[in-house]
Write an enzyme that holds these catalytic residues in place. Structure first.
Site, PDB file in Angstrom:
ATOM      1  N   ASP A   1      27.611  52.540  87.146  1.00 46.23           N
ATOM      2  CA  ASP A   1      28.909  52.769  86.499  1.00 46.23           C
ATOM      3  C   ASP A   1      28.987  54.099  85.750  1.00 46.23           C
ATOM      4  O   ASP A   1      30.034  54.440  85.208  1.00 46.23           O
ATOM      5  CB  ASP A   1      29.242  51.592  85.561  1.00 46.23           C
TER       6      ASP A   1
ATOM      7  N   HIS B   1      19.370  53.163  91.019  1.00 47.42           N
ATOM      8  CA  HIS B   1      20.076  52.603  92.185  1.00 47.42           C
ATOM      9  C   HIS B   1      21.202  53.511  92.626  1.00 47.42           C
ATOM     10  O   HIS B   1      22.164  53.071  93.246  1.00 47.42           O
ATOM     11  CB  HIS B   1      20.598  51.190  91.849  1.00 47.42           C
TER      12      HIS B   1
ATOM     13  N   ASN C   1      22.315  50.595  86.728  1.00 49.91           N
ATOM     14  CA  ASN C   1      23.765  50.550  86.828  1.00 49.91           C
ATOM     15  C   ASN C   1      24.329  51.770  87.552  1.00 49.91           C
ATOM     16  O   ASN C   1      23.791  52.870  87.441  1.00 49.91           O
ATOM     17  CB  ASN C   1      24.384  50.433  85.426  1.00 49.91           C
TER      18      ASN C   1
ATOM     19  N   PRO D   1      31.783  43.237  85.335  1.00 47.24           N
ATOM     20  CA  PRO D   1      30.964  42.037  85.448  1.00 47.24           C
ATOM     21  C   PRO D   1      29.535  42.367  85.865  1.00 47.24           C
ATOM     22  O   PRO D   1      29.310  43.363  86.560  1.00 47.24           O
ATOM     23  CB  PRO D   1      31.673  41.218  86.538  1.00 47.24           C
ATOM     24  N   ASP D   2      28.580  41.512  85.414  1.00 38.07           N
ATOM     25  CA  ASP D   2      27.221  41.730  85.907  1.00 38.07           C
ATOM     26  C   ASP D   2      27.125  41.035  87.267  1.00 38.07           C
ATOM     27  O   ASP D   2      28.154  40.684  87.863  1.00 38.07           O
ATOM     28  CB  ASP D   2      26.186  41.247  84.882  1.00 38.07           C
ATOM     29  N   PHE D   3      25.917  40.853  87.779  1.00 35.10           N
ATOM     30  CA  PHE D   3      25.789  40.311  89.138  1.00 35.10           C
ATOM     31  C   PHE D   3      25.508  38.819  89.150  1.00 35.10           C
ATOM     32  O   PHE D   3      26.104  38.077  89.936  1.00 35.10           O
ATOM     33  CB  PHE D   3      24.665  41.056  89.879  1.00 35.10           C
ATOM     34  N   ARG D   4      24.591  38.395  88.221  1.00 38.01           N
ATOM     35  CA  ARG D   4      24.042  37.041  88.416  1.00 38.01           C
ATOM     36  C   ARG D   4      24.416  36.041  87.320  1.00 38.01           C
ATOM     37  O   ARG D   4      23.970  34.900  87.367  1.00 38.01           O
ATOM     38  CB  ARG D   4      22.511  37.130  88.551  1.00 38.01           C
TER      39      ARG D   4
HETATM   40  N1  APR Z   1      24.250  41.102  76.344  1.00 33.98           N
HETATM   41  C1  APR Z   1      22.969  40.894  76.716  1.00 33.98           C
HETATM   42  N2  APR Z   1      22.595  40.450  77.955  1.00 33.98           N
HETATM   43  C2  APR Z   1      23.595  40.238  78.846  1.00 33.98           C
HETATM   44  C3  APR Z   1      24.965  40.447  78.540  1.00 33.98           C
HETATM   45  C4  APR Z   1      25.268  40.901  77.222  1.00 33.98           C
HETATM   46  N3  APR Z   1      26.538  41.118  76.825  1.00 33.98           N
HETATM   47  N4  APR Z   1      25.701  40.139  79.644  1.00 33.98           N
HETATM   48  C5  APR Z   1      24.827  39.748  80.602  1.00 33.98           C
HETATM   49  N5  APR Z   1      23.560  39.803  80.125  1.00 33.98           N
HETATM   50  C6  APR Z   1      22.314  39.524  80.830  1.00 33.98           C
HETATM   51  C7  APR Z   1      22.368  38.331  81.747  1.00 33.98           C
HETATM   52  O1  APR Z   1      22.020  37.143  81.038  1.00 33.98           O
HETATM   53  C8  APR Z   1      21.303  38.704  82.776  1.00 33.98           C
HETATM   54  O2  APR Z   1      20.005  38.331  82.318  1.00 33.98           O
HETATM   55  O3  APR Z   1      22.059  40.639  81.652  1.00 33.98           O
HETATM   56  C9  APR Z   1      21.377  40.224  82.823  1.00 33.98           C
HETATM   57  C10 APR Z   1      22.145  40.744  84.030  1.00 33.98           C
HETATM   58  O4  APR Z   1      21.382  40.463  85.178  1.00 33.98           O
HETATM   59  P1  APR Z   1      22.009  40.764  86.618  1.00 33.98           P
HETATM   60  O5  APR Z   1      23.404  40.273  86.684  1.00 33.98           O
HETATM   61  O6  APR Z   1      21.001  40.294  87.631  1.00 33.98           O
HETATM   62  O7  APR Z   1      22.107  42.369  86.684  1.00 33.98           O
HETATM   63  P2  APR Z   1      20.920  43.371  86.944  1.00 33.98           P
HETATM   64  O8  APR Z   1      19.632  42.863  86.360  1.00 33.98           O
HETATM   65  O9  APR Z   1      21.391  44.710  86.486  1.00 33.98           O
HETATM   66  O10 APR Z   1      20.807  43.383  88.565  1.00 33.98           O
HETATM   67  C11 APR Z   1      19.858  44.265  89.113  1.00 33.98           C
HETATM   68  O11 APR Z   1      20.642  43.734  91.321  1.00 33.98           O
HETATM   69  O12 APR Z   1      22.396  43.450  92.776  1.00 33.98           O
HETATM   70  C12 APR Z   1      21.414  44.304  92.395  1.00 33.98           C
HETATM   71  O13 APR Z   1      21.477  46.634  92.568  1.00 33.98           O
HETATM   72  C13 APR Z   1      22.046  45.563  91.857  1.00 33.98           C
HETATM   73  O14 APR Z   1      21.356  46.933  90.003  1.00 33.98           O
HETATM   74  C14 APR Z   1      21.604  45.594  90.400  1.00 33.98           C
HETATM   75  C15 APR Z   1      20.321  44.785  90.428  1.00 33.98           C
END
Ligand code: APR
Length: 278
Positions: free
Chosen positions: A121, A138, A119, A45-48
């Protein structure tokens, strides 16, 4: 330099213009910036993202606020939420995505200068991207140390602790052991700081799967020269994309956009072959 009279590099703000530019002699150094969105299709899962993001699912760990899971002062008081998350995210359980294979293909085509990733991972290196081209801004789970005396801790011992959901404690002073993942408020690795100036050399910046909300990583996107087109491959618009004449937003799932881009480039067979090997 005055942006207004810069000749437009791209014929249009679309995927075929990006492909045309990538095959031109002007495009030699591609810089990439990755976020958690490139690994969601691997099952991480992503974060936000609302609903599916980690930060909306950590509530069960009764954190004062979701980001506390990556805050050093919270970890010092209670390392359980982080270790619970580490157990779920631990590298080795997930297969890299076709987007990770695209990054490797760029390297094999001699176009990839540096892949900056947020990331932890390790899917970039697992996909076969040359390690010297990856900057894990990170940090990662690769190494770990005591948060009190900084004594390093054995890699295999740590892996066992995380897989068994046990908290690792320093053999010297008994302090909690934390993987070398950059927590909020901690300095980013030296290797990141040293690599930042290279963004000046970028002929193309590709930003994928990130909300561009965390500094200083997000600011990398402002460091490329005016003459360097910036391509966003993301579900939605983020950061300052759209403010420059050569900004291109290819909105959608990164795996699908990457497939379309490789079709335009005539690289789809090579891409699929790399991914099949992963
Ligand atoms: N294809 C394209 N975009 C995607 C997909 C996908 N399959 N899935 C998710 N996204 C987009 C989301 O819409 C969002 O804009 O990827 C982005 C993910 O954003 P975050 O969840 O904030 O993740 P990230 O930007 O990597 O967070 C940055 O925050 O918590 C800290 O250290 C942690 O490295 C992390 C940093």
């Amino acid at each position: 330099s005055n942006r207004a009279n810069k000749p437009k590099i791209l014929a249009a703000r679309d995927i075929s213009s990006v492909a045309g530019y990538m095959k031109s002699k002007d495009c030699k150094n591609v810089m990439m910036m990755l976020g958690a969105g490139v690994s969601t299709s691997a099952g991480i899962p992503d974060f936000r993202s609302p609903e599916t993001g980690l930060y909306s699912n950590l509530a069960r760990l009764n954190l004062p606020h979701p980001e506390a899971v990556f805050e050093i002062n919270f970890f010092r008081r209670n390392p359980v939420p982080f270790y619970t998350l580490a157990h779920e995210l631990y590298p080795g359980k997930f297969r890299p995505t076709i987007t990770h294979s695209f990054i490797r293909l760029l390297a094999e085509k001699g176009l990839l200068h540096t892949c900056f990733t947020q990331n932890i991972d390790t899917l970039e290196r697992r996909a076969g991207v040359p390690e010297e081209k990856i900057i894990e801004a990170h940090g990662s789970f690769a190494t770990q140390r005591c948060i009190d005396c900084s004594e390093t801790f054995d890699d295999n011992d740590m892996k066992r602790h995380i897989l068994q959901k046990k908290i690792a404690r320093c053999v010297s002073c008994g302090g909690y052991v934390k993987p070398d993942i950059v927590f909020f408020g901690e300095a980013l690795p030296e290797i990141f700081i040293r690599a930042v100036p290279n963004l000046r050399k970028a002929d193309l910046l590709i930003v994928m799967g990130t909300s561009l909300t965390v500094q200083p990583f997000a600011s990398l996107a402002e460091r490329v020269d005016d003459s360097c087109p910036r391509v966003l491959i993301n579900l939605d618009h983020v950061g300052s994309f759209g403010s420059r004449s050569d900004d291109v937003a290819l909105l959608g799932k990164c795996d699908e956009v990457v497939r379309d881009l490789c079709k335009e480039l005539g690289w789809d067979d090579e891409l699929n072959q790399l991914w099949d090997e992963t």
